[in-house]
Design an enzyme around this catalytic site. Structure first.
Site, PDB file in Angstrom:
ATOM      1  N   GLY A  68      -3.144  -3.580  -0.657  1.00 43.51           N
ATOM      2  CA  GLY A  68      -4.347  -3.190   0.078  1.00 43.51           C
ATOM      3  C   GLY A  68      -4.792  -1.774  -0.215  1.00 43.51           C
ATOM      4  O   GLY A  68      -5.520  -1.177   0.590  1.00 43.51           O
ATOM      5  N   CYS A 124       0.904 -20.200  24.387  1.00 47.06           N
ATOM      6  CA  CYS A 124      -0.176 -20.248  23.399  1.00 47.06           C
ATOM      7  C   CYS A 124      -0.234 -21.683  22.900  1.00 47.06           C
ATOM      8  O   CYS A 124       0.658 -22.490  23.188  1.00 47.06           O
ATOM      9  CB  CYS A 124       0.046 -19.263  22.250  1.00 47.06           C
ATOM     10  SG  CYS A 124       1.486 -19.660  21.226  1.00 47.06           S
ATOM     11  N   GLN A 151      -2.676   7.204  -3.512  1.00 48.25           N
ATOM     12  CA  GLN A 151      -3.701   6.287  -4.006  1.00 48.25           C
ATOM     13  C   GLN A 151      -4.782   6.990  -4.822  1.00 48.25           C
ATOM     14  O   GLN A 151      -5.935   6.578  -4.828  1.00 48.25           O
ATOM     15  CB  GLN A 151      -4.302   5.509  -2.830  1.00 48.25           C
ATOM     16  CG  GLN A 151      -3.272   4.606  -2.165  1.00 48.25           C
ATOM     17  CD  GLN A 151      -3.772   3.917  -0.915  1.00 48.25           C
ATOM     18  OE1 GLN A 151      -4.958   3.955  -0.613  1.00 48.25           O
ATOM     19  NE2 GLN A 151      -2.874   3.297  -0.173  1.00 48.25           N
ATOM     20  N   LYS A 196       6.576   3.913  -3.523  1.00 56.10           N
ATOM     21  CA  LYS A 196       5.668   2.856  -3.983  1.00 56.10           C
ATOM     22  C   LYS A 196       6.177   2.240  -5.286  1.00 56.10           C
ATOM     23  O   LYS A 196       6.080   1.020  -5.481  1.00 56.10           O
ATOM     24  CB  LYS A 196       4.255   3.418  -4.177  1.00 56.10           C
ATOM     25  CG  LYS A 196       3.533   3.774  -2.884  1.00 56.10           C
ATOM     26  CD  LYS A 196       3.200   2.531  -2.087  1.00 56.10           C
ATOM     27  CE  LYS A 196       2.438   2.851  -0.813  1.00 56.10           C
ATOM     28  NZ  LYS A 196       1.073   3.341  -1.057  1.00 56.10           N
ATOM     29  N   LEU A 255       1.808  -7.797  -0.892  1.00 54.27           N
ATOM     30  CA  LEU A 255       2.698  -6.830  -0.247  1.00 54.27           C
ATOM     31  C   LEU A 255       2.102  -6.514   1.120  1.00 54.27           C
ATOM     32  O   LEU A 255       1.163  -5.726   1.240  1.00 54.27           O
ATOM     33  CB  LEU A 255       2.830  -5.560  -1.096  1.00 54.27           C
ATOM     34  CG  LEU A 255       3.823  -5.612  -2.265  1.00 54.27           C
ATOM     35  CD1 LEU A 255       3.493  -6.735  -3.245  1.00 54.27           C
ATOM     36  CD2 LEU A 255       3.861  -4.284  -2.996  1.00 54.27           C
ATOM     37  N   ILE A 256       2.611  -7.178   2.144  1.00 55.01           N
ATOM     38  CA  ILE A 256       1.989  -7.128   3.466  1.00 55.01           C
ATOM     39  C   ILE A 256       2.762  -6.201   4.398  1.00 55.01           C
ATOM     40  O   ILE A 256       3.986  -6.242   4.471  1.00 55.01           O
ATOM     41  CB  ILE A 256       1.870  -8.543   4.066  1.00 55.01           C
ATOM     42  CG1 ILE A 256       1.026  -8.524   5.339  1.00 55.01           C
ATOM     43  CG2 ILE A 256       3.233  -9.173   4.310  1.00 55.01           C
ATOM     44  CD1 ILE A 256       0.581  -9.894   5.801  1.00 55.01           C
TER      45      ILE A 256
END
Length: 482
Positions: free
Chosen positions: A287, A456, A296, A265, A183-184
């Protein structure tokens, strides 16, 4: 050129069958990564190492750098493989190789030997060390903490002169463990946790909950593509983007203020679990770190986990923020995270740190779960390799050029390290350096009467940044692809 790949020690203590499987997978991963640089290279596996042989000397630094970022490799030895006749021949070859390095330095000799010989490793160390000490007047033997360690390996009738030793990232080869879905968010924590699971041998897919529109998704795509390209490009992975704005709107409208964080969440875990089940992924990765924010705490994490049977991995659970930021700096995601747009669509004025299950469930009864089902069903799933191609389609209005005019300036947006390693020089045009992570704050300071050609190495970052700058109202940008 030749490289000897040394295995991560935990691989070497596995049973014979498991060790052979890990080595076979690592060999395949190395081939998959390096074939982009040299299609003629050979990768040969042995019981305790893997050999990489390549002919294109121009790709030496690129290949070496790529090897240091492949999970499963403890260290890499760049070697010169030559035949030898006796110990004196070994000494003479070592003298030619190391004379310049040992001038005015302390040194010791370390030898590894395989095969049948009439001498031992210690015999070679003493003979070569004594000879080097005699023939290089300014050098001095020092067995503990010397300035230079002369590494030699003797295998049958071949001598490996170690030209350099380079540390790998260790861990297990990707593909030796099962797939996970990360889960980014693009911040410090999710990037580091994704890296840690890649390093542990998992193929990491990415799930992004979009709360902030196109600019946010562009930023997170950059992070996911960077992590994959740098550490996991041996495998195909998915990038799944879910538009979570309808879910956030429903929460803001119907859920009690103090319960919003935990319920958001829980909704994310429900959605990610559906995605994981769809693609046969065994676990989710987050994370989260214990006590970092109100959602958390152990009580709240337990309630969040309860909504799904899918295993949730939290590799950073006991890490403090300073440690996480240091890891992000090491792997190269710190600059992404620092400039990532923050979208806190659900901010409680007084969030609960000890949610009660009955209250949470009572609040969730007000929620229309068809909204959650719909956003998951409409999730955008792409092969991460297609991010570059998809970006090309999205930035149709941003012109890609292979030449330049009198009012053009090339803007090198690579990271500082990349610019220092390979400075860009193009005859007939000015080149200005501005790392991609400073574009959002510094591009406006540039001369806006000029046309800026973003460049780039692979063209992915330049296209993403061109789209971002266009969205910010800068129309004087193009993508430079010579």
């Amino acid at each position: 050129m030749k490289f000897i790949i040394k295995l991560f020690p935990e691989i070497t203590i596995k049973s014979q069958s498991v060790r052979l499987r890990f080595i076979k997978i690592l060999t395949g991963n190395i081939r998959n990564v390096l074939k982009h640089y040299d299609e003629t290279l050979a990768v040969v596996r042995h019981w305790d190492n893997i050999e990489v042989r390549a002919k294109d000397e121009n790709q030496r630094l690129t290949i070496r750098d790529a090897l240091t970022r492949i999970p499963g490799i403890h260290h890499i030895l760049e070697v010169e493989d030559v035949p030898f006749t006796d110990m004196h021949d070994i000494f003479e070859k070592a003298l030619v190789q190391y004379r310049d390095q040992l001038e005015g330095k302390t040194f010791c000799v370390r030898v590894k030997r395989r095969g049948k010989h009439d001498f031992s490793s210690i015999d070679v160390e003493r003979y070569v060390g004594g000879g080097l000490n005699q023939h290089i007047e300014s050098a001095r033997v020092k067995l503990t903490n010397p300035d230079v360690t002369v590494h030699l390996e003797v295998e049958d009738d071949r001598l490996l002169l170690i030209k350099g030793r380079y540390e790998g990232i260790g861990g297990f080869p990707i593909g030796t463990q099962e797939d996970v879905l990360s889960l980014i968010s693009g911040g410090f924590d999710s990037g580091v946790s994704s890296y840690m699971l890649m390093r542990r041998g998992c193929r990491v897919h990415y799930c992004f909950f979009n709360l902030g529109g196109a600019a946010h998704e562009i930023g997170v795509r950059q992070v996911a593509h960077y992590l994959w390209n740098r550490f996991g490009s041996s495998h195909r992975v998915r990038f799944v983007a879910i538009n979570f704005e309808p879910v956030v709107g429903e929460i803001l409208e119907k859920i009690d203020d103090g319960q919003m964080g935990v319920i958001l969440k829980r909704m994310m875990v429900r959605a990610a679990s559906k995605v994981a089940e769809r693609y046969g992924v065994q676990a989710l990765v987050t994370g989260e770190a214990l006590g970092q924010v109100s959602s958390q705490t152990l009580t709240n994490l337990r309630l969040i986990d309860n909504v799904s049977d899918t295993l949730i991995l939290r590799p950073l659970i006991s890490y403090d923020k300073e440690h996480i930021i240091n890891l992000a700096r090491q792997i190269g995601t710190e600059d992404f995270a620092r400039t990532m747009p923050e979208y806190c669509g659900v901010i409680s004025k007084s969030p609960t740190v000890k949610a009660v299950k009955s209250k949470i469930e009572a609040e969730e009864e007000k929620f229309d779960f068809s909204i959650l089902d719909k956003v998951v069903e409409e999730a955008n799933n792409v092969d991460i390799r297609e991010i570059a191609q998809q970006t090309e389609q999205e930035v149709v209005e941003v012109e890609t050029v292979n030449g330049f005019g009198p009012n053009d300036v090339i803007l090198d947006i690579r990271s500082v390290d990349e610019q220092e390693d390979k400075p860009l020089k193009v005859e007939g045009i000015d080149v200005v350096s501005l790392p991609f992570y400073k574009l959002s704050t510094k591009f406006g300071d540039l001369d806006q009467n000029k046309t800026w050609l973003l460049w780039c190495e692979r063209g992915v970052m330049s296209r993403l940044q061109a789209l971002y700058l266009r969205e910010q109202g800068f129309n004087n940008v193009k993508v430079y692809r010579p």
